[in-house]
Design a protein around this motif. Structure first.
Motif, mmCIF file in Angstrom:
data_model
loop_
_atom_site.group_PDB
_atom_site.id
_atom_site.type_symbol
_atom_site.label_atom_id
_atom_site.label_comp_id
_atom_site.label_asym_id
_atom_site.label_seq_id
_atom_site.Cartn_x
_atom_site.Cartn_y
_atom_site.Cartn_z
ATOM 1 N N SER A 161 -3.503 7.502 69.478
ATOM 2 C CA SER A 161 -3.010 8.795 69.964
ATOM 3 C C SER A 161 -2.317 9.602 68.868
ATOM 4 C CB SER A 161 -2.047 8.590 71.136
ATOM 5 O OG SER A 161 -0.884 7.876 70.724
ATOM 6 N N CYS A 162 -1.866 8.926 67.807
ATOM 7 C CA CYS A 162 -1.227 9.624 66.680
ATOM 8 C C CYS A 162 -2.248 10.266 65.739
ATOM 9 C CB CYS A 162 -0.366 8.648 65.882
ATOM 10 S SG CYS A 162 1.023 7.966 66.796
ATOM 11 N N GLN A 164 -4.362 12.744 65.002
ATOM 12 C CA GLN A 164 -4.732 14.098 65.400
ATOM 13 C C GLN A 164 -6.100 14.535 64.856
ATOM 14 O OE1 GLN A 164 -3.305 16.011 67.659
ATOM 15 N NE2 GLN A 164 -1.736 14.464 68.047
ATOM 16 N N ARG A 167 -8.718 13.089 67.198
ATOM 17 C CA ARG A 167 -8.691 13.755 68.495
ATOM 18 C C ARG A 167 -9.379 15.120 68.407
ATOM 19 N NH1 ARG A 167 -2.723 12.621 71.095
ATOM 20 N NH2 ARG A 167 -3.643 13.958 72.722
ATOM 21 N N LYS A 168 -9.087 15.842 67.333
ATOM 22 C CA LYS A 168 -9.702 17.158 67.135
ATOM 23 C C LYS A 168 -11.212 17.031 66.957
ATOM 24 C CE LYS A 168 -9.401 21.226 64.118
ATOM 25 N NZ LYS A 168 -8.712 21.817 62.923
#
Length: 234
Positions: A161-162, A164, A167-168
């Motif tokens: 979850s860290c 980024q 995730r992007k």
């Protein structure tokens, strides 16, 4: 969406009367315009991959990977040897069609042929591959294999979850965010809350069309910059 009710008046999922377990993925070669995916081979690809990863200024690309930065070529070759020809995960090398050299790897993993679900993971893209047409096409080639050839229903992406950038990237590629599994994994001596993303077979035709429009030569200016973003083509 049509709601289905059983004999007890309870809502249930849509029936799949013709569903059959799917084939386990095979080690094949997948060829695109900009890159080619080959089954990872320490002998064929190991030295090229180590050289490509060594282009990075530091080890930050490995922060969210289960593997650590590799101190020397011998260490990386031993790692590559240990993961080649695995049944799950199944690692593929990404070959630059221009240089004909390996510039990164990714894998099919958590393979669930019974339910038609598979995850893409262990994405280790070198500086020669990140943020290029090849990077997008490499993902497209595996998605196409999972949906069009194997007939899978679900294609997953998971990350810390860290992380980024990951995730992007998932959202850019068309995955849908499903939530966070808290305290899911312990790795490298620390906690990992895991973000889950997926795309499903009903979404694939539209996503596939967008990938193919984005990857088309006419979508790029002479200097290589894109005319339309992938997100805009969906």
């Amino acid at each position: 969406m049509t709601q289905h009710i059983n004999e007890y008046g309870q809502p249930i999922g849509a029936p799949l009367p013709e569903w059959q377990p799917r084939q386990w993925p095979c080690y094949e070669v997948f060829t695109g315009q900009y890159c080619r995916l080959e089954p990872l081979s320490a002998e064929r690809h190991g030295r090229e991959l180590y050289t490509a990863y060594a282009q990075a200024n530091d080890g930050r690309d490995w922060t969210y990977m289960f593997a650590a930065p590799f101190a020397d070529e011998e260490t990386y070759l031993a790692y590559a040897k240990s993961i080649e020809q695995g049944r799950d995960p199944m690692h593929f090398a990404v070959i630059d069609m221009q240089s004909q050299r390996a510039v990164g790897t990714l894998a099919l993993m958590r393979i669930d042929a019974k339910n038609g679900a598979v995850e893409v993971g262990h994405v280790a893209f070198s500086p020669l591959l990140k943020q290029t047409c090849m990077a997008t096409e490499a993902h497209y080639l595996l998605m196409r294999y999972a949906f069009d050839q194997l007939g899978y229903r679900r294609y997953e992406w998971k990350c810390d979850s860290c992380n980024q950038p990951s995730r992007k990237a998932a959202l850019r590629l068309g995955f849908q965010f499903e939530g966070i599994f808290r305290q899911a994994i312990v790795y490298k001596g620390r906690n990992r809350d895991t973000c889950w993303f997926s795309m499903i077979d009903a979404e694939w035709p539209q996503l596939k069309q967008a990938f193919e429009r984005w990857l088309a030569v006419e979508n790029f200016h002479a200097d290589g910059t894109q005319r339309a973003k992938l997100e805009a083509l969906r």
